[in-house]
Write a protein that holds these residues in place. Structure first.
Motif, PDB file in Angstrom:
ATOM      1  N   SER A  15       0.855  -1.172   0.000  1.00 10.99           N
ATOM      2  CA  SER A  15       0.000   0.000   0.000  1.00 10.99           C
ATOM      3  C   SER A  15       0.900   1.233   0.000  1.00 10.99           C
ATOM      4  O   SER A  15       2.054   1.165  -0.426  1.00 10.99           O
ATOM      5  CB  SER A  15      -0.944  -0.034   1.202  1.00 10.99           C
ATOM      6  N   SER A  16       0.384   2.351   0.483  1.00  7.65           N
ATOM      7  CA  SER A  16       1.127   3.602   0.339  1.00  7.65           C
ATOM      8  C   SER A  16       0.793   4.573   1.454  1.00  7.65           C
ATOM      9  O   SER A  16      -0.322   4.570   1.997  1.00  7.65           O
ATOM     10  CB  SER A  16       0.777   4.235  -1.012  1.00  7.65           C
ATOM     11  N   GLU A  61      -9.039   1.626  -0.363  1.00  7.17           N
ATOM     12  CA  GLU A  61     -10.127   0.684  -0.644  1.00  7.17           C
ATOM     13  C   GLU A  61      -9.574  -0.728  -0.817  1.00  7.17           C
ATOM     14  O   GLU A  61     -10.210  -1.708  -0.405  1.00  7.17           O
ATOM     15  CB  GLU A  61     -10.886   1.128  -1.889  1.00  7.17           C
ATOM     16  N   MET A  62      -8.407  -0.863  -1.427  1.00  6.32           N
ATOM     17  CA  MET A  62      -7.765  -2.172  -1.536  1.00  6.32           C
ATOM     18  C   MET A  62      -7.531  -2.763  -0.151  1.00  6.32           C
ATOM     19  O   MET A  62      -7.828  -3.944   0.087  1.00  6.32           O
ATOM     20  CB  MET A  62      -6.426  -2.043  -2.255  1.00  6.32           C
ATOM     21  N   GLU A  63      -6.997  -1.971   0.752  1.00 10.81           N
ATOM     22  CA  GLU A  63      -6.748  -2.441   2.114  1.00 10.81           C
ATOM     23  C   GLU A  63      -8.047  -2.926   2.762  1.00 10.81           C
ATOM     24  O   GLU A  63      -8.087  -4.011   3.363  1.00 10.81           O
ATOM     25  CB  GLU A  63      -6.156  -1.319   2.967  1.00 10.81           C
ATOM     26  N   ARG A  64      -9.082  -2.120   2.647  1.00 12.46           N
ATOM     27  CA  ARG A  64     -10.353  -2.442   3.318  1.00 12.46           C
ATOM     28  C   ARG A  64     -10.953  -3.729   2.776  1.00 12.46           C
ATOM     29  O   ARG A  64     -11.311  -4.637   3.543  1.00 12.46           O
ATOM     30  CB  ARG A  64     -11.345  -1.285   3.140  1.00 12.46           C
ATOM     31  N   VAL A 102      -1.760  -3.929   9.422  1.00 15.07           N
ATOM     32  CA  VAL A 102      -1.109  -2.833   8.706  1.00 15.07           C
ATOM     33  C   VAL A 102       0.271  -2.606   9.311  1.00 15.07           C
ATOM     34  O   VAL A 102       0.451  -2.717  10.523  1.00 15.07           O
ATOM     35  CB  VAL A 102      -1.925  -1.522   8.809  1.00 15.07           C
ATOM     36  N   LEU A 103       1.250  -2.278   8.473  1.00 18.21           N
ATOM     37  CA  LEU A 103       2.570  -1.858   8.936  1.00 18.21           C
ATOM     38  C   LEU A 103       3.039  -0.671   8.099  1.00 18.21           C
ATOM     39  O   LEU A 103       2.994  -0.711   6.862  1.00 18.21           O
ATOM     40  CB  LEU A 103       3.597  -2.985   8.792  1.00 18.21           C
ATOM     41  N   ASN A 104       3.470   0.389   8.770  1.00 16.66           N
ATOM     42  CA  ASN A 104       4.148   1.486   8.083  1.00 16.66           C
ATOM     43  C   ASN A 104       5.576   1.060   7.783  1.00 16.66           C
ATOM     44  O   ASN A 104       6.284   0.557   8.659  1.00 16.66           O
ATOM     45  CB  ASN A 104       4.180   2.734   8.968  1.00 16.66           C
ATOM     46  N   ILE A 105       6.014   1.268   6.541  1.00 17.67           N
ATOM     47  CA  ILE A 105       7.355   0.856   6.129  1.00 17.67           C
ATOM     48  C   ILE A 105       8.149   2.099   5.707  1.00 17.67           C
ATOM     49  O   ILE A 105       7.950   2.646   4.611  1.00 17.67           O
ATOM     50  CB  ILE A 105       7.306  -0.144   4.959  1.00 17.67           C
TER      51      ILE A 105
END
Length: 294
Positions: A107-108, A137-140, A216-219
């Motif tokens: 994701s982003s 929306e992809m994540e959800r 979710v992970l922030n990268i």
């Protein structure tokens, strides 16, 4: 703990190139591309199919894999439909169902939109651009489908990748940066390309036997990077233009959850423009010599 067996979707893209140059050549990896695969002399396997047009091939490629890393997707300016990001996320989850494979979707940071402060994974998503909307929306939808099918799904919200970004990677003579009233240029969460490869390898390895993936992970590397500093570190000339009202001054992701997950023997270092430029230039020389896929 050995490197997991991973199916990498969208491996012919820029992030895929980085991973192919940085990940172990002896690992059992399957690199997917829509183009016809070519032997690369390393023993690493290629598979050629369109994940959306040929879901049966995607399911077959997922067999025996511990993880599926989906790098595939559409970005602005490349002619693809942004809705493909949503469809690819769901197709990846469906392919993993029944195989035991975990799903990692790229994701982003764009899903956060224009929000101030340190953005943790639980923050409300407020994307302002169509690309960010499609990723949110992809994540959800992938999370909902994963819960329905019993598939572990983790969305990896990538910060800017030095050298693959629109600033360092998109630099051309006459390049201009937005400048705000306080004299600063945009600030973003960044990560060096080699650091990204090491980080993704650690995530996949450490989480391959975990029952409940973090959703979710922030990268990114800790701390924001000002874009002017990045171009200065690369010794690239640029001009300044007044930032339009729609410009976002800062997007800084909280990376504490990521830091807790990573090995203490190889911890995440703070973002440093000079170091990230050096990482990119080391890799760039290898990547430009790579023959194109046919």
């Amino acid at each position: 703990m050995g490197f997991p067996q991973v199916l990498v979707l969208g491996a012919s893209g820029r992030i895929g190139q980085v991973l192919r140059h940085c990940w172990p050549k002896t690992a059992d990896l399957c690199w997917q591309t829509r183009r016809a695969p070519r032997p690369d002399g390393t023993g690493q396997g290629w598979c050629g199919f369109d994940p959306l047009a040929d879901p049966e091939a995607l399911v077959a490629a997922a067999q025996g894999r511990q993880a599926i890393l989906c790098l595939a997707g559409s970005i602005p300016g490349r002619g693809g439909a942004l809705a493909d990001n949503i469809d690819l996320g769901e197709a990846t989850v469906r392919a993993a169902a029944g195989t035991g494979a975990q799903v990692f979707l790229t994701s982003s940071a764009a899903v956060y939109g224009d929000q101030s402060g340190l953005l943790e994974e639980a923050a409300t998503l407020r994307p302002t651009a169509p690309y960010g909307v499609s990723k949110a929306e992809m994540e959800r939808r992938a999370a909902e489908l994963g819960a329905e099918l019993g598939v572990g799904v983790c969305a990896l919200r990538l910060g800017n990748i030095a050298g693959l970004d629109a600033i360092l990677g998109g630099w051309r003579p006459g390049f201009q940066l937005d400048v705000f009233d306080d004299g600063t240029t945009p600030r973003r969460s960044y990560i060096g390309p080699q650091t990204l490869a090491r980080t993704l390898a650690q995530i996949l390895t450490r989480l391959m036997s975990v029952q409940d993936l973090p959703p979710v992970l922030n990268i990114a590397q800790p701390g924001p990077v000002e874009m002017a500093q990045l171009l200065q570190a690369a010794d690239l000339e640029y001009g300044l233009r007044p930032a339009p009202p729609s410009a976002i001054a800062e997007v800084t992701m909280d990376t504490s959850r990521l830091s807790e997950l990573l090995s203490q023997e190889d911890p995440m270092t703070a973002a440093n423009s000079t170091h990230m430029v050096a990482e990119w230039r080391r890799l760039e020389q290898k990547m430009i010599k790579e023959p194109p896929l046919v």
